[in-house]
Write a protein that holds these residues in place. Structure first.
Motif, PDB file in Angstrom:
ATOM      1  N   THR A   1      10.767   4.276 -10.301  1.00 31.79           N
ATOM      2  CA  THR A   1      11.277   2.908 -10.370  1.00 31.79           C
ATOM      3  C   THR A   1      10.129   1.905 -10.434  1.00 31.79           C
ATOM      4  O   THR A   1      10.149   0.948 -11.227  1.00 31.79           O
ATOM      5  CB  THR A   1      12.170   2.610  -9.150  1.00 31.79           C
ATOM      6  N   TYR A   2       9.104   2.123  -9.598  1.00 30.36           N
ATOM      7  CA  TYR A   2       7.935   1.240  -9.593  1.00 30.36           C
ATOM      8  C   TYR A   2       7.263   1.247 -10.961  1.00 30.36           C
ATOM      9  O   TYR A   2       6.922   0.182 -11.501  1.00 30.36           O
ATOM     10  CB  TYR A   2       6.947   1.692  -8.516  1.00 30.36           C
ATOM     11  N   LYS A   3       7.077   2.426 -11.533  1.00 34.00           N
ATOM     12  CA  LYS A   3       6.408   2.546 -12.832  1.00 34.00           C
ATOM     13  C   LYS A   3       7.156   1.738 -13.894  1.00 34.00           C
ATOM     14  O   LYS A   3       6.553   0.969 -14.646  1.00 34.00           O
ATOM     15  CB  LYS A   3       6.339   4.017 -13.235  1.00 34.00           C
ATOM     16  N   GLN A   4       8.473   1.895 -13.937  1.00 43.17           N
ATOM     17  CA  GLN A   4       9.279   1.189 -14.935  1.00 43.17           C
ATOM     18  C   GLN A   4       9.192  -0.320 -14.748  1.00 43.17           C
ATOM     19  O   GLN A   4       8.971  -1.073 -15.719  1.00 43.17           O
ATOM     20  CB  GLN A   4      10.730   1.652 -14.840  1.00 43.17           C
ATOM     21  N   GLN A   5       9.359  -0.790 -13.511  1.00 42.90           N
ATOM     22  CA  GLN A   5       9.344  -2.231 -13.247  1.00 42.90           C
ATOM     23  C   GLN A   5       7.958  -2.833 -13.460  1.00 42.90           C
ATOM     24  O   GLN A   5       7.830  -3.947 -13.971  1.00 42.90           O
ATOM     25  CB  GLN A   5       9.832  -2.498 -11.827  1.00 42.90           C
ATOM     26  N   LEU A   6       6.902  -2.092 -13.073  1.00 41.23           N
ATOM     27  CA  LEU A   6       5.542  -2.588 -13.231  1.00 41.23           C
ATOM     28  C   LEU A   6       5.209  -2.802 -14.697  1.00 41.23           C
ATOM     29  O   LEU A   6       4.711  -3.872 -15.091  1.00 41.23           O
ATOM     30  CB  LEU A   6       4.551  -1.605 -12.603  1.00 41.23           C
ATOM     31  N   HIS A   7       5.458  -1.806 -15.514  1.00 33.45           N
ATOM     32  CA  HIS A   7       5.089  -1.913 -16.926  1.00 33.45           C
ATOM     33  C   HIS A   7       5.921  -2.976 -17.640  1.00 33.45           C
ATOM     34  O   HIS A   7       5.430  -3.639 -18.553  1.00 33.45           O
ATOM     35  CB  HIS A   7       5.197  -0.552 -17.596  1.00 33.45           C
ATOM     36  N   LYS A   8       7.157  -3.159 -17.213  1.00 33.78           N
ATOM     37  CA  LYS A   8       7.989  -4.233 -17.796  1.00 33.78           C
ATOM     38  C   LYS A   8       7.409  -5.595 -17.438  1.00 33.78           C
ATOM     39  O   LYS A   8       7.284  -6.477 -18.305  1.00 33.78           O
ATOM     40  CB  LYS A   8       9.419  -4.113 -17.285  1.00 33.78           C
TER      41      LYS A   8
ATOM     42  N   GLU B   1       5.596  -8.316 -20.130  1.00 31.97           N
ATOM     43  CA  GLU B   1       6.161  -9.657 -20.287  1.00 31.97           C
ATOM     44  C   GLU B   1       5.234 -10.747 -19.760  1.00 31.97           C
ATOM     45  O   GLU B   1       5.597 -11.921 -19.730  1.00 31.97           O
ATOM     46  CB  GLU B   1       7.517  -9.733 -19.575  1.00 31.97           C
ATOM     47  N   GLY B   2       4.030 -10.344 -19.343  1.00 27.93           N
ATOM     48  CA  GLY B   2       3.050 -11.322 -18.868  1.00 27.93           C
ATOM     49  C   GLY B   2       3.316 -11.859 -17.481  1.00 27.93           C
ATOM     50  O   GLY B   2       2.716 -12.865 -17.076  1.00 27.93           O
ATOM     51  N   ARG B   3       4.180 -11.198 -16.722  1.00 30.59           N
ATOM     52  CA  ARG B   3       4.523 -11.659 -15.373  1.00 30.59           C
ATOM     53  C   ARG B   3       3.590 -11.002 -14.354  1.00 30.59           C
ATOM     54  O   ARG B   3       3.979 -10.116 -13.593  1.00 30.59           O
ATOM     55  CB  ARG B   3       5.987 -11.351 -15.075  1.00 30.59           C
ATOM     56  N   ARG B   4       2.345 -11.455 -14.337  1.00 29.85           N
ATOM     57  CA  ARG B   4       1.338 -10.840 -13.478  1.00 29.85           C
ATOM     58  C   ARG B   4       1.665 -10.993 -11.997  1.00 29.85           C
ATOM     59  O   ARG B   4       1.467 -10.072 -11.211  1.00 29.85           O
ATOM     60  CB  ARG B   4      -0.047 -11.441 -13.766  1.00 29.85           C
ATOM     61  N   GLY B   5       2.161 -12.147 -11.620  1.00 28.03           N
ATOM     62  CA  GLY B   5       2.513 -12.367 -10.227  1.00 28.03           C
ATOM     63  C   GLY B   5       3.595 -11.411  -9.759  1.00 28.03           C
ATOM     64  O   GLY B   5       3.541 -10.873  -8.646  1.00 28.03           O
ATOM     65  N   ASP B   6       4.571 -11.176 -10.618  1.00 28.25           N
ATOM     66  CA  ASP B   6       5.638 -10.241 -10.267  1.00 28.25           C
ATOM     67  C   ASP B   6       5.090  -8.821 -10.144  1.00 28.25           C
ATOM     68  O   ASP B   6       5.546  -8.034  -9.295  1.00 28.25           O
ATOM     69  CB  ASP B   6       6.746 -10.278 -11.320  1.00 28.25           C
TER      70      ASP B   6
ATOM     71  N   GLU C   1      -3.846 -11.938  -9.285  1.00 32.05           N
ATOM     72  CA  GLU C   1      -3.215 -11.946 -10.603  1.00 32.05           C
ATOM     73  C   GLU C   1      -4.219 -11.588 -11.696  1.00 32.05           C
ATOM     74  O   GLU C   1      -3.851 -10.959 -12.696  1.00 32.05           O
ATOM     75  CB  GLU C   1      -2.594 -13.317 -10.890  1.00 32.05           C
ATOM     76  N   ALA C   2      -5.477 -11.950 -11.494  1.00 31.88           N
ATOM     77  CA  ALA C   2      -6.497 -11.668 -12.506  1.00 31.88           C
ATOM     78  C   ALA C   2      -6.680 -10.169 -12.730  1.00 31.88           C
ATOM     79  O   ALA C   2      -6.938  -9.724 -13.858  1.00 31.88           O
ATOM     80  CB  ALA C   2      -7.833 -12.310 -12.111  1.00 31.88           C
ATOM     81  N   VAL C   3      -6.567  -9.385 -11.662  1.00 32.24           N
ATOM     82  CA  VAL C   3      -6.752  -7.930 -11.800  1.00 32.24           C
ATOM     83  C   VAL C   3      -5.417  -7.189 -11.921  1.00 32.24           C
ATOM     84  O   VAL C   3      -5.404  -5.959 -11.992  1.00 32.24           O
ATOM     85  CB  VAL C   3      -7.569  -7.349 -10.629  1.00 32.24           C
ATOM     86  N   ALA C   4      -4.305  -7.923 -11.983  1.00 30.19           N
ATOM     87  CA  ALA C   4      -2.987  -7.288 -12.048  1.00 30.19           C
ATOM     88  C   ALA C   4      -2.840  -6.287 -13.195  1.00 30.19           C
ATOM     89  O   ALA C   4      -2.211  -5.234 -13.013  1.00 30.19           O
ATOM     90  CB  ALA C   4      -1.895  -8.357 -12.137  1.00 30.19           C
ATOM     91  N   PRO C   5      -3.395  -6.548 -14.389  1.00 32.86           N
ATOM     92  CA  PRO C   5      -3.249  -5.550 -15.458  1.00 32.86           C
ATOM     93  C   PRO C   5      -3.804  -4.177 -15.092  1.00 32.86           C
ATOM     94  O   PRO C   5      -3.320  -3.160 -15.599  1.00 32.86           O
ATOM     95  CB  PRO C   5      -4.023  -6.172 -16.625  1.00 32.86           C
ATOM     96  N   SER C   6      -4.787  -4.145 -14.196  1.00 33.67           N
ATOM     97  CA  SER C   6      -5.365  -2.859 -13.805  1.00 33.67           C
ATOM     98  C   SER C   6      -4.409  -2.042 -12.931  1.00 33.67           C
ATOM     99  O   SER C   6      -4.633  -0.850 -12.718  1.00 33.67           O
ATOM    100  CB  SER C   6      -6.699  -3.060 -13.075  1.00 33.67           C
ATOM    101  N   LEU C   7      -3.325  -2.664 -12.432  1.00 35.15           N
ATOM    102  CA  LEU C   7      -2.317  -1.896 -11.700  1.00 35.15           C
ATOM    103  C   LEU C   7      -1.723  -0.805 -12.588  1.00 35.15           C
ATOM    104  O   LEU C   7      -1.384   0.281 -12.117  1.00 35.15           O
ATOM    105  CB  LEU C   7      -1.204  -2.819 -11.198  1.00 35.15           C
ATOM    106  N   ALA C   8      -1.608  -1.093 -13.885  1.00 39.27           N
ATOM    107  CA  ALA C   8      -1.097  -0.082 -14.816  1.00 39.27           C
ATOM    108  C   ALA C   8      -2.067   1.080 -14.924  1.00 39.27           C
ATOM    109  O   ALA C   8      -1.648   2.224 -15.138  1.00 39.27           O
ATOM    110  CB  ALA C   8      -0.862  -0.714 -16.192  1.00 39.27           C
TER     111      ALA C   8
END
Length: 260
Positions: free
Chosen positions: A132-139, A143-148, A177-184
């Motif tokens: 569930t986390y994987k699906q929601q994170l990548h969505k 969509e550019g929602r780094r804060g989410d 938020e700046a490093v949020a893309p690295s969560l993926a």
């Protein structure tokens, strides 16, 4: 970070070297930079040459798409070459999963140590939670929602909703938020969130898996299972410690292992 090297795909990597003795490269987990592990590096500097670095997509390091776990293994290869050609690897949380993959891939590693890689095998509903986390994170990220995306990660770690709301109002939120893309990236490193038993059998060097005695039982069981899955594994439990381990407690245990 004081020094720079370049990975195989041209990505610039910022790193810092502290201390003297056998070399250990410290690998941070999600939402972290090399600076996160600087206190641990300082704690072991009297016994080890400690290397901290910004993983790709964070801090002063670059980022070259598309992302693959193999590129982060190549980053560790470049760092190893830059600091002498052979080193022990130590990783925290999802950084530990990267360390184990690097060791399994045949990188010339002396030894490998990890602290609380959060494999969810022993957490009830763990596999479903991870999916569930994987699906929601990548969505959220697509969509550019780094804060989410950051909120999803903080919720995954068990942070209370009121603390998440407070974090959003704090001065450090912009940096998160700046490093949020690295969560993926960390999510990809963790795979399906379960312990890759077959892959771990390919590790030919000694492995130390450490957990905090005050961490949840499922986490401690996962760490113990890492030590059982590798051919030459040791499990250690640090009394009173949690996922936010104290450098003064972990440092001596890590340094002893690095010294071999």
């Amino acid at each position: 970070m004081d020094e720079m090297t370049t990975s195989r795909d041209g990505t610039a990597l910022a790193y810092q070297v502290t201390g003297q003795g056998p070399t250990v490269i410290l690998v941070s987990g999600a939402m972290s930079t090399g600076g996160t592990l600087a206190p641990l590096a300082q704690r072991i500097a009297d016994r080890c040459t400690a290397v901290v670095y910004d993983r790709r997509g964070r801090g002063r390091s670059g980022d070259t798409p598309p992302y693959e776990v193999a590129r982060e293994v190549e980053d560790l290869a470049a760092l190893t070459d830059a600091v002498g050609g052979r080193a022990t690897l130590f990783g925290v949380s999802s950084g530990g999963a990267l360390v184990l993959e690097a060791a399994a891939s045949g990188l010339p590693v002396r030894r490998a140590a990890v602290y609380e890689v959060p494999y969810a095998d022993f957490l009830e509903g763990g596999a479903e939670r991870e999916a569930t986390y994987k699906q929601q994170l990548h969505k959220a990220l697509s969509e550019g929602r780094r804060g989410d995306a950051v909120e999803l990660f903080l919720r995954l770690t068990g942070l209370a909703e009121e603390m998440i709301r407070g974090a959003r109002q704090s001065p450090m939120w912009a940096g998160m938020e700046a490093v949020a893309p690295s969560l993926a990236y960390d999510d990809t490193v963790m795979g399906d969130g379960l312990l890759p038993r077959e892959r771990l059998t390919a590790i030919s060097v000694p492995v130390l898996s450490v957990a905090g005695g005050a961490s949840p039982k499922w986490m401690r069981e996962a760490c113990r299972e890492v030590s059982r899955a590798v051919p030459e594994g040791t499990y250690r439990e640090l009394a009173g410690q949690t996922h936010m381990v104290e450098p003064d407690v972990l440092g001596p245990v890590l340094a002893e292992f690095v010294e071999g």
